[in-house]
Each structure stands twice: as structure tokens, then as C-alpha cells.
Scaffold this motif. Structure first.
Motif, PDB file in Angstrom:
ATOM      1  N   VAL A 170       0.845  -1.201   0.000  1.00 49.89           N
ATOM      2  CA  VAL A 170       0.000   0.000   0.000  1.00 49.89           C
ATOM      3  C   VAL A 170       0.882   1.253   0.000  1.00 49.89           C
ATOM      4  O   VAL A 170       1.816   1.369   0.788  1.00 49.89           O
ATOM      5  CB  VAL A 170      -0.936   0.017   1.227  1.00 49.89           C
ATOM      6  N   ASN A 171       0.553   2.208  -0.876  1.00 50.10           N
ATOM      7  CA  ASN A 171       1.314   3.455  -0.976  1.00 50.10           C
ATOM      8  C   ASN A 171       0.496   4.695  -0.623  1.00 50.10           C
ATOM      9  O   ASN A 171       1.038   5.790  -0.528  1.00 50.10           O
ATOM     10  CB  ASN A 171       1.864   3.610  -2.397  1.00 50.10           C
ATOM     11  N   TYR A 172      -0.800   4.545  -0.446  1.00 51.14           N
ATOM     12  CA  TYR A 172      -1.672   5.662  -0.096  1.00 51.14           C
ATOM     13  C   TYR A 172      -1.368   6.120   1.333  1.00 51.14           C
ATOM     14  O   TYR A 172      -1.192   5.308   2.248  1.00 51.14           O
ATOM     15  CB  TYR A 172      -3.124   5.214  -0.201  1.00 51.14           C
ATOM     16  N   SER A 173      -1.310   7.418   1.542  1.00 55.40           N
ATOM     17  CA  SER A 173      -1.015   7.991   2.855  1.00 55.40           C
ATOM     18  C   SER A 173      -2.320   8.291   3.588  1.00 55.40           C
ATOM     19  O   SER A 173      -2.957   9.312   3.366  1.00 55.40           O
ATOM     20  CB  SER A 173      -0.187   9.279   2.694  1.00 55.40           C
ATOM     21  N   ASP A 274       1.704   8.732  -8.189  1.00 54.87           N
ATOM     22  CA  ASP A 274       2.783   8.058  -8.906  1.00 54.87           C
ATOM     23  C   ASP A 274       2.223   6.817  -9.600  1.00 54.87           C
ATOM     24  O   ASP A 274       1.793   5.867  -8.949  1.00 54.87           O
ATOM     25  CB  ASP A 274       3.890   7.662  -7.920  1.00 54.87           C
ATOM     26  N   ASP A 275       2.250   6.810 -10.926  1.00 56.09           N
ATOM     27  CA  ASP A 275       1.702   5.680 -11.681  1.00 56.09           C
ATOM     28  C   ASP A 275       2.431   4.376 -11.384  1.00 56.09           C
ATOM     29  O   ASP A 275       1.842   3.288 -11.509  1.00 56.09           O
ATOM     30  CB  ASP A 275       1.770   5.958 -13.190  1.00 56.09           C
ATOM     31  N   ASP A 276       3.696   4.469 -10.973  1.00 52.93           N
ATOM     32  CA  ASP A 276       4.468   3.261 -10.669  1.00 52.93           C
ATOM     33  C   ASP A 276       4.084   2.658  -9.321  1.00 52.93           C
ATOM     34  O   ASP A 276       4.621   1.612  -8.930  1.00 52.93           O
ATOM     35  CB  ASP A 276       5.967   3.572 -10.665  1.00 52.93           C
ATOM     36  N   GLU A 277       3.168   3.319  -8.601  1.00 48.35           N
ATOM     37  CA  GLU A 277       2.719   2.800  -7.311  1.00 48.35           C
ATOM     38  C   GLU A 277       1.236   2.452  -7.323  1.00 48.35           C
ATOM     39  O   GLU A 277       0.683   2.021  -6.305  1.00 48.35           O
ATOM     40  CB  GLU A 277       3.000   3.817  -6.199  1.00 48.35           C
ATOM     41  N   ASN A 278       0.574   2.639  -8.446  1.00 47.89           N
ATOM     42  CA  ASN A 278      -0.847   2.286  -8.562  1.00 47.89           C
ATOM     43  C   ASN A 278      -0.998   0.786  -8.775  1.00 47.89           C
ATOM     44  O   ASN A 278      -0.237   0.178  -9.525  1.00 47.89           O
ATOM     45  CB  ASN A 278      -1.501   3.020  -9.739  1.00 47.89           C
ATOM     46  N   GLY A 279      -2.026   0.217  -8.166  1.00 49.23           N
ATOM     47  CA  GLY A 279      -2.259  -1.200  -8.414  1.00 49.23           C
ATOM     48  C   GLY A 279      -2.869  -1.893  -7.216  1.00 49.23           C
ATOM     49  O   GLY A 279      -3.420  -1.270  -6.310  1.00 49.23           O
ATOM     50  N   ASP A 306       5.000  -1.379 -10.022  1.00 51.66           N
ATOM     51  CA  ASP A 306       6.444  -1.498 -10.218  1.00 51.66           C
ATOM     52  C   ASP A 306       7.236  -1.134  -8.967  1.00 51.66           C
ATOM     53  O   ASP A 306       8.274  -1.738  -8.691  1.00 51.66           O
ATOM     54  CB  ASP A 306       6.893  -0.603 -11.384  1.00 51.66           C
ATOM     55  N   ASN A 307       6.768  -0.135  -8.217  1.00 52.83           N
ATOM     56  CA  ASN A 307       7.519   0.335  -7.058  1.00 52.83           C
ATOM     57  C   ASN A 307       6.931  -0.121  -5.725  1.00 52.83           C
ATOM     58  O   ASN A 307       7.244   0.452  -4.682  1.00 52.83           O
ATOM     59  CB  ASN A 307       7.606   1.872  -7.069  1.00 52.83           C
ATOM     60  N   ASP A 308       6.078  -1.125  -5.740  1.00 57.03           N
ATOM     61  CA  ASP A 308       5.526  -1.632  -4.489  1.00 57.03           C
ATOM     62  C   ASP A 308       6.603  -2.340  -3.662  1.00 57.03           C
ATOM     63  O   ASP A 308       7.575  -2.884  -4.213  1.00 57.03           O
ATOM     64  CB  ASP A 308       4.381  -2.608  -4.758  1.00 57.03           C
ATOM     65  N   SER A 309       6.396  -2.348  -2.352  1.00 64.45           N
ATOM     66  CA  SER A 309       7.319  -3.014  -1.439  1.00 64.45           C
ATOM     67  C   SER A 309       6.821  -4.420  -1.119  1.00 64.45           C
ATOM     68  O   SER A 309       5.619  -4.639  -0.984  1.00 64.45           O
ATOM     69  CB  SER A 309       7.460  -2.215  -0.139  1.00 64.45           C
ATOM     70  N   ASP A 337      12.182  -2.757  -7.927  1.00 66.43           N
ATOM     71  CA  ASP A 337      13.168  -3.604  -8.595  1.00 66.43           C
ATOM     72  C   ASP A 337      14.490  -3.681  -7.847  1.00 66.43           C
ATOM     73  O   ASP A 337      15.443  -4.325  -8.332  1.00 66.43           O
ATOM     74  CB  ASP A 337      13.422  -3.081 -10.022  1.00 66.43           C
ATOM     75  N   ASP A 338      14.576  -3.033  -6.683  1.00 66.02           N
ATOM     76  CA  ASP A 338      15.809  -3.099  -5.901  1.00 66.02           C
ATOM     77  C   ASP A 338      16.032  -4.521  -5.399  1.00 66.02           C
ATOM     78  O   ASP A 338      15.104  -5.323  -5.292  1.00 66.02           O
ATOM     79  CB  ASP A 338      15.748  -2.143  -4.709  1.00 66.02           C
ATOM     80  N   ASP A 339      17.281  -4.815  -5.079  1.00 65.84           N
ATOM     81  CA  ASP A 339      17.585  -6.107  -4.486  1.00 65.84           C
ATOM     82  C   ASP A 339      16.950  -6.215  -3.105  1.00 65.84           C
ATOM     83  O   ASP A 339      16.874  -5.218  -2.363  1.00 65.84           O
ATOM     84  CB  ASP A 339      19.099  -6.290  -4.354  1.00 65.84           C
ATOM     85  N   GLY A 340      16.495  -7.398  -2.765  1.00 67.81           N
ATOM     86  CA  GLY A 340      15.955  -7.613  -1.437  1.00 67.81           C
ATOM     87  C   GLY A 340      17.043  -7.530  -0.377  1.00 67.81           C
ATOM     88  O   GLY A 340      18.211  -7.839  -0.635  1.00 67.81           O
ATOM     89  N   ARG A 341      16.662  -7.084   0.815  1.00 72.08           N
ATOM     90  CA  ARG A 341      17.604  -6.984   1.927  1.00 72.08           C
ATOM     91  C   ARG A 341      17.085  -7.788   3.112  1.00 72.08           C
ATOM     92  O   ARG A 341      15.894  -7.764   3.425  1.00 72.08           O
ATOM     93  CB  ARG A 341      17.808  -5.525   2.338  1.00 72.08           C
ATOM     94  N   ILE A 342      17.986  -8.472   3.783  1.00 78.69           N
ATOM     95  CA  ILE A 342      17.627  -9.240   4.963  1.00 78.69           C
ATOM     96  C   ILE A 342      17.518  -8.298   6.159  1.00 78.69           C
ATOM     97  O   ILE A 342      18.397  -7.466   6.394  1.00 78.69           O
ATOM     98  CB  ILE A 342      18.669 -10.336   5.253  1.00 78.69           C
ATOM     99  N   GLN A 343      16.441  -8.434   6.912  1.00 77.34           N
ATOM    100  CA  GLN A 343      16.252  -7.663   8.135  1.00 77.34           C
ATOM    101  C   GLN A 343      15.883  -8.611   9.254  1.00 77.34           C
ATOM    102  O   GLN A 343      15.131  -9.583   9.049  1.00 77.34           O
ATOM    103  CB  GLN A 343      15.164  -6.598   7.961  1.00 77.34           C
ATOM    104  N   ALA A 344      16.403  -8.352  10.441  1.00 76.91           N
ATOM    105  CA  ALA A 344      16.128  -9.209  11.586  1.00 76.91           C
ATOM    106  C   ALA A 344      16.262  -8.400  12.867  1.00 76.91           C
ATOM    107  O   ALA A 344      16.928  -7.355  12.899  1.00 76.91           O
ATOM    108  CB  ALA A 344      17.096 -10.396  11.616  1.00 76.91           C
TER     109      ALA A 344
END
Length: 352
Positions: A170-173, A274-279, A306-309, A337-344
Motif C-alpha cells: 500500500v502506498n496511499y497515505s 505516482d503511476d508506478d505505485e498504482n495497483g 512497479d515500485n511496491d514493497s 526492482d531493488d535487491d531484497g535486503r535481509i532484516q532481523a
């Protein structure tokens, strides 16, 4: 979130209400431990001041101050840092002879700076005021809106920092309760009758445009219905923009609780600038009490834009008793499209 399996972060609940007709309640929690984020980096603000120079001109002493420049630079910090939070809710309340309850809340909170690993100062946030009578509740000031109060929107959020969520796409504020700032200064209402509850919020925002202020109002509505052990919820929100466009978010959730099991399904459609965050955003979360004071958690969240997390990970809670628990999680966080990152993370949570 369900109290059966894990501690709630809901912003409208008032813990430990006293039996007196008026007074002050103090409640909250603390947490501290170790947090890891692969390739952690953050922005810091640098202030550079040139040294004042002294010279003699015509027999007189002249001092020339240097220039002061301010800039923001991205710096690498340790992937593993000390994470912490102290939260204290201060609730004042009174109840009339007719049963109308009035409440006011401010929150004192201190967190670490996740960009640098350093500590931040504690500070009070904006006040929230409430009127409660029967099944009706009205909040004003620093309030949570429909999505922030929606049953099963957040589901189970693994980790000491609750850093994984089924809603990651979700990108809506939307209107949220602000724990460290002034908040939206808005109005929220909710009415519950039997298994049905509904409500909405309105936030009168303004935005600067061409030297003047334009209204960019934000509003939302929701309805939830519980049948047996399943809760279905639907919410819609919209925000006006200064260019005449609108942003919107529609969310549908299903939550089920059966004995030691709690699970949620999440589906949303957001339309933002942002059209890249619609969907479409989608996800699920699961929590299961294994017994022996141990709860396991699983969450997945993603979106079609395209830019969803994307979030995916597992976590665990071990109950120590008296409101204290050990908590931790490990997962992957990925933006577009960024590389995934490990978080812990791992540490101690204690309620008071």
C-alpha cells in the motif's frame, strides 16, 4: 490485532481503565534489543561553519565570520544497531452522571534513530480528545482514521520492531495516529452495535500552491462485521490534491481466530499520484500459539505496481509472564526492482 496471541499496538484502546469517575491513567511499554538491516544506510544533516578570521586593517582589528553551510549526505552505518523504544500513554478521563465519558491522551515516546543507530530524545505528541457513550465513540485532534483502526489491517507483525506487514504494497497515505508529532488534527467516529461496527474520519488538510493555501481534504469510511470467529472489514478513503486529482484506497480484510490460531487475508487497491505505485496490494499473516508460552508468526505482503514493497518473514514470541516477552523475527524487505535486503531483530518487550 488479537490480544490472545500478541500485544496490541492499536491506538484507540485505553489500557487499565480505573474504577474512579475521573482521574489519570499511565500505561505503555518498553522494548530494546538488537536490530539488523543488510546494507543499512541513512541520511544525516551536516552543518559546516568556517572559522572566523581576524585581520588588522588600518590599525584596526577586523573579524570576518566564515560562511555556514548546511547539507544532507547519505552515510553508511553499522548493519546491526541497538534498537529501543519507550512509550508512555498519559490518559485523563472523567465520566458524567449520565454515563458520558470524556478522555484526553498525550503520548511520551523515545526511539532510536534507525539511520545512524544513535538515540533520540523523548517528546510529547499532539493531544487526542474522545467522547464515549454506549456504542458511540468520537475522537478529535491527533486521531487514527478508518484504516488505522480497521480490524485486521495490520494482522500479525513479526519482530520486536514489528517491521514486517501484510500491507507493505500500500502506498496511499492515510490518516494515522502520530506518536511523535502533532498528528492530523482531524475527527474520527465509530459506532458499534452487536456484531456490526462502522465509522469514518475527516482531516481538513491544506497545501501551499502559488503563494496561497489550497484545501486537500482527506476522508475515509469503514464497516466491519463479525460472524462466529471471522471478521470481515471494508474501508474506502480519498484525498484531494492541489492539481485537481484525487488519490484513493480501498481495503478488504478477513480475520479468523480459532483457539490458538489467528490469521488474516488482505486485499487493497490504491490509486496514487505516482503511476508506478498504482495497483493491487495483497498479503496474509498467521500467528499460532504452540503452547509452552511460544507463538510463531508468518507474514507476506506485496503489490502489483512497479515500485511496491514486498515483505516476507517469520517471527516468534516467548512469553516471560507479567507482561514481558522475548521477541524476534527475520525476513526480506524489497522495494520495487531493488535487491531484497535481509532484516532481523531480537530483544525484550515489557508492558506496564
Amino acid at each position: 490485532m488479537k490480544q490472545l496471541l500478541f500485544a496490541s499496538t492499536a491506538t484507540i484502546a485505553t489500557a487499565g481503565i480505573a474504577a474512579a469517575e475521573s482521574g489519570i491513567n499511565l500505561s505503555g511499554y518498553g522494548r530494546f534489543g538488537i536490530g539488523y538491516l543488510e546494507d543499512r544506510a541513512g541520511a544525516v544533516t551536516n552543518v559546516n561553519t568556517n572559522v572566523t578570521t581576524t585581520s588588522i586593517v588600518g590599525g584596526a582589528v577586523v573579524q570576518t565570520p566564515g560562511q555556514t553551510t548546511t547539507g544532507t549526505a547519505e552515510v553508511d552505518t553499522n548493519d546491526a544497531i541497538l534498537i529501543s523504544r519507550f512509550r508512555l500513554n498519559i490518559d485523563g478521563f472523567t465520566e458524567t452522571d449520565g454515563g458520558v465519558r470524556f478522555e484526553g491522551r498525550v503520548r511520551l515516546q523515545a526511539d532510536e534513530n534507525s539511520s545512524t543507530g544513535e538515540a533520540n530524545n523523548a517528546g510529547l505528541n499532539g493531544a487526542r480528545f474522545s467522547v464515549i457513550y454506549g456504542g458511540l465513540r468520537v475522537d478529535a485532534g491527533n486521531v487514527a482514521g478508518s484504516f488505522d483502526n480497521l480490524d485486521d489491517y495490520f494482522g500479525t507483525e513479526p519482530g520486536l520492531e514489528e517491521f514486517l506487514g501484510q500491507y507493505s504494497g500500500v502506498n496511499y497515505s492515510f490518516l494515522e495516529y502520530d506518536s511523535t508529532g502533532s498528528g492530523g488534527h482531524a475527527v474520527f467516529f465509530q459506532y458499534a452495535t452487536g456484531d456490526l461496527s462502522f465509522g469514518g474520519s475527516y482531516d481538513q488538510q491544506t497545501q501551499a500552491l502559488n503563494g496561497s493555501s489550497e484545501d486537500t481534504d482527506r476522508w475515509d469510511v469503514f464497516a466491519s462485521y463479525q460472524f462466529s470467529s471471522i471478521t470481515a472489514s471494508l474501508a474506502y478513503g480519498q484525498r484531494d490534491l492541489v492539481n485537481g486529482d484525487d488519490e484513493s484506497l480501498t481495503v478488504f480484510t478477513l480475520g479468523a481466530e480459532f483457539n490458538d490460531f489467528y490469521g488474516t487475508l488482505f486485499l487493497a487497491d490504491d490509486d496514487v499520484a505516482d503511476d508506478d505505485e498504482n495497483g493491487t496490494a495483497y498479503g496474509f499473516s498467521v500467528a499460532y500459539n504452540l503452547g509452552a508460552a511460544t507463538t510463531l508468526q508468518l507474514v507476506y505482503g506485496d503489490g502489483s505496481a512497479d515500485n511496491d514493497s514486498r515483505n516476507i518473514g517469520v517471527g516468534a514470541i516467548y512469553d516471560l509472564g507479567a507482561g514481558a516477552s522475548l521477541r524476534g523475527a527475520v525476513g526480506e524487505v524489497k522495494d520495487g526492482d531493488d535487491d531484497g535486503r535481509i532484516q532481523a531483530d531480537f530483544g525484550v518487550w515489557f508492558n506496564f
